[in-house]
Design an enzyme around this catalytic site. Structure first.
Site, PDB file in Angstrom:
ATOM      1  N   ASP A  94      -7.499  -0.031  -3.079  1.00 18.60           N
ATOM      2  CA  ASP A  94      -8.460  -0.181  -4.019  1.00 18.60           C
ATOM      3  C   ASP A  94      -9.689   0.624  -4.384  1.00 18.60           C
ATOM      4  O   ASP A  94     -10.846   0.101  -4.621  1.00 18.60           O
ATOM      5  CB  ASP A  94      -8.679  -1.636  -4.153  1.00 18.60           C
ATOM      6  CG  ASP A  94      -7.494  -2.615  -4.236  1.00 18.60           C
ATOM      7  OD1 ASP A  94      -6.315  -2.221  -5.021  1.00 18.60           O
ATOM      8  OD2 ASP A  94      -7.601  -3.841  -3.727  1.00 18.60           O
ATOM      9  N   ILE A 138       0.609  -1.251  -0.129  1.00 25.01           N
ATOM     10  CA  ILE A 138      -0.055  -0.081  -0.278  1.00 25.01           C
ATOM     11  C   ILE A 138       1.056   1.150  -0.156  1.00 25.01           C
ATOM     12  O   ILE A 138       1.967   1.336   0.662  1.00 25.01           O
ATOM     13  CB  ILE A 138      -1.047   0.054   1.168  1.00 25.01           C
ATOM     14  CG1 ILE A 138      -1.664  -1.210   1.365  1.00 25.01           C
ATOM     15  CG2 ILE A 138      -1.562   1.339   1.321  1.00 25.01           C
ATOM     16  CD1 ILE A 138      -2.606  -1.499   2.498  1.00 25.01           C
ATOM     17  N   HIS A 169      -6.330  -4.674 -10.543  1.00 24.58           N
ATOM     18  CA  HIS A 169      -6.686  -5.363  -9.285  1.00 24.58           C
ATOM     19  C   HIS A 169      -7.661  -6.674  -9.782  1.00 24.58           C
ATOM     20  O   HIS A 169      -8.484  -6.346 -10.622  1.00 24.58           O
ATOM     21  CB  HIS A 169      -7.728  -4.661  -8.463  1.00 24.58           C
ATOM     22  CG  HIS A 169      -8.148  -5.242  -7.345  1.00 24.58           C
ATOM     23  ND1 HIS A 169      -7.411  -5.657  -6.307  1.00 24.58           N
ATOM     24  CD2 HIS A 169      -9.599  -5.457  -6.866  1.00 24.58           C
ATOM     25  CE1 HIS A 169      -8.226  -6.053  -5.341  1.00 24.58           C
ATOM     26  NE2 HIS A 169      -9.684  -6.091  -5.696  1.00 24.58           N
TER      27      HIS A 169
HETATM   28  C1  GAR Z   1      -2.038 -10.112 -10.612  1.00 28.00           C
HETATM   29  O1  GAR Z   1      -2.914 -11.038 -10.433  1.00 28.00           O
HETATM   30  C2  GAR Z   1      -2.524  -8.873 -10.169  1.00 28.00           C
HETATM   31  O2  GAR Z   1      -3.841  -8.378 -10.650  1.00 28.00           O
HETATM   32  C3  GAR Z   1      -2.347  -8.939  -8.717  1.00 28.00           C
HETATM   33  O3  GAR Z   1      -1.142  -9.740  -8.440  1.00 28.00           O
HETATM   34  C4  GAR Z   1      -0.706 -10.541  -9.543  1.00 28.00           C
HETATM   35  C5  GAR Z   1       0.498 -10.448  -9.884  1.00 28.00           C
HETATM   36  O4  GAR Z   1       0.681 -11.175 -11.108  1.00 28.00           O
HETATM   37  N1  GAR Z   1      -2.409  -7.713  -8.132  1.00 28.00           N
HETATM   38  C6  GAR Z   1      -2.721  -7.629  -6.893  1.00 28.00           C
HETATM   39  O5  GAR Z   1      -3.338  -8.559  -6.236  1.00 28.00           O
HETATM   40  C7  GAR Z   1      -2.891  -6.229  -6.217  1.00 28.00           C
HETATM   41  N2  GAR Z   1      -3.588  -6.241  -4.915  1.00 28.00           N
HETATM   42  P1  GAR Z   1       2.087 -10.845 -11.879  1.00 28.00           P
HETATM   43  O6  GAR Z   1       3.236 -10.333 -10.986  1.00 28.00           O
HETATM   44  O7  GAR Z   1       2.480 -12.109 -12.505  1.00 28.00           O
HETATM   45  O8  GAR Z   1       1.700  -9.892 -12.835  1.00 28.00           O
END
Ligand code: GAR
Length: 192
Positions: free
Chosen positions: A147, A94, A111
């Protein structure tokens, strides 16, 4: 004018990779340039991936630091890049009001849920536990809440017959990889 962006990650960075590819040869070509990929974790897998595309990478370790202390270090580090936008792609921290105010309306996040229905970490786990047959991906500006920032767009993910958490994540990420760049294109074109 081509937007200068930094992508902040904490882990795998698959969304970052999708954006990088689209900047090089896809729908973000001539709209933005990824000048830096930065992680709050030294061992984030995404740093290696970004390097393999010839992108400058860096890390600032957040562990053990107070929120404001880390964020001020980050603000000072990013200054030299003269960034137009900060793109959060799986950046699991955050951000404090100090950081948000420094880049007001210039920080964008993805998100993996409808931000009206679920905020914070574990959105795919929430979809799995609640046996949702559909979830949404939200791309939004970042404000000082979790968010809660202005929504740029939402996109459905069909979860019919998705029986495992890994299947849900697989379907969700497939949508994320395409949708994030589409929403960035919309913002960069609007503000060009
Ligand atoms: C993704 O699903 C993104 O939307 C989520 O983390 C993952 C990262 O994947 N983000 C959150 O939950 C933010 N609160 P990545 O590192 O392979 O892009």
């Amino acid at each position: 004018m081509i937007k200068k962006i930094a992508i902040l990650i904490s882990g795998h960075g698959s969304n970052m990779e999708a954006i990088v590819k689209n900047c090089k040869n896809g729908n973000l070509k001539n709209l933005c340039e990824v000048v830096l990929v930065l992680s709050n974790k030294k061992k984030a897998e995404g740093l290696k991936i970004a390097k393999s595309y010839g992108i400058e990478t860096s890390y600032i370790i957040s562990k053990g630091k107070k929120r404001k202390e880390f964020d001020i270090e980050l603000i000072n580090y990013l200054k030299k890049y003269d960034l137009d936008y900060i793109i959060l792609a799986g950046f699991m921290r955050i951000l404090s009001s100090e950081f948000i105010n420094e880049y007001k309306n210039k920080i964008i996040n993805i998100h993996p849920a409808d931000t009206n229905k679920f905020q914070g970490l574990g959105a795919y786990e929430w979809a799995f536990e609640n046996k949702l047959i559909e979830t949404k991906i939200t791309v939004h500006f970042v404000d000082t809440g979790v968010d809660t920032g202005e929504v740029i767009g939402k996109c459905k993910v069909d979860l019919t017959d998705a029986k495992t958490l890994s299947e849900i994540k697989k379907r969700g990420l497939k949508v994320e990889h395409k949708f994030y760049s589409e929403m960035l294109k919309k913002i960069f074109e609007k503000n060009s």
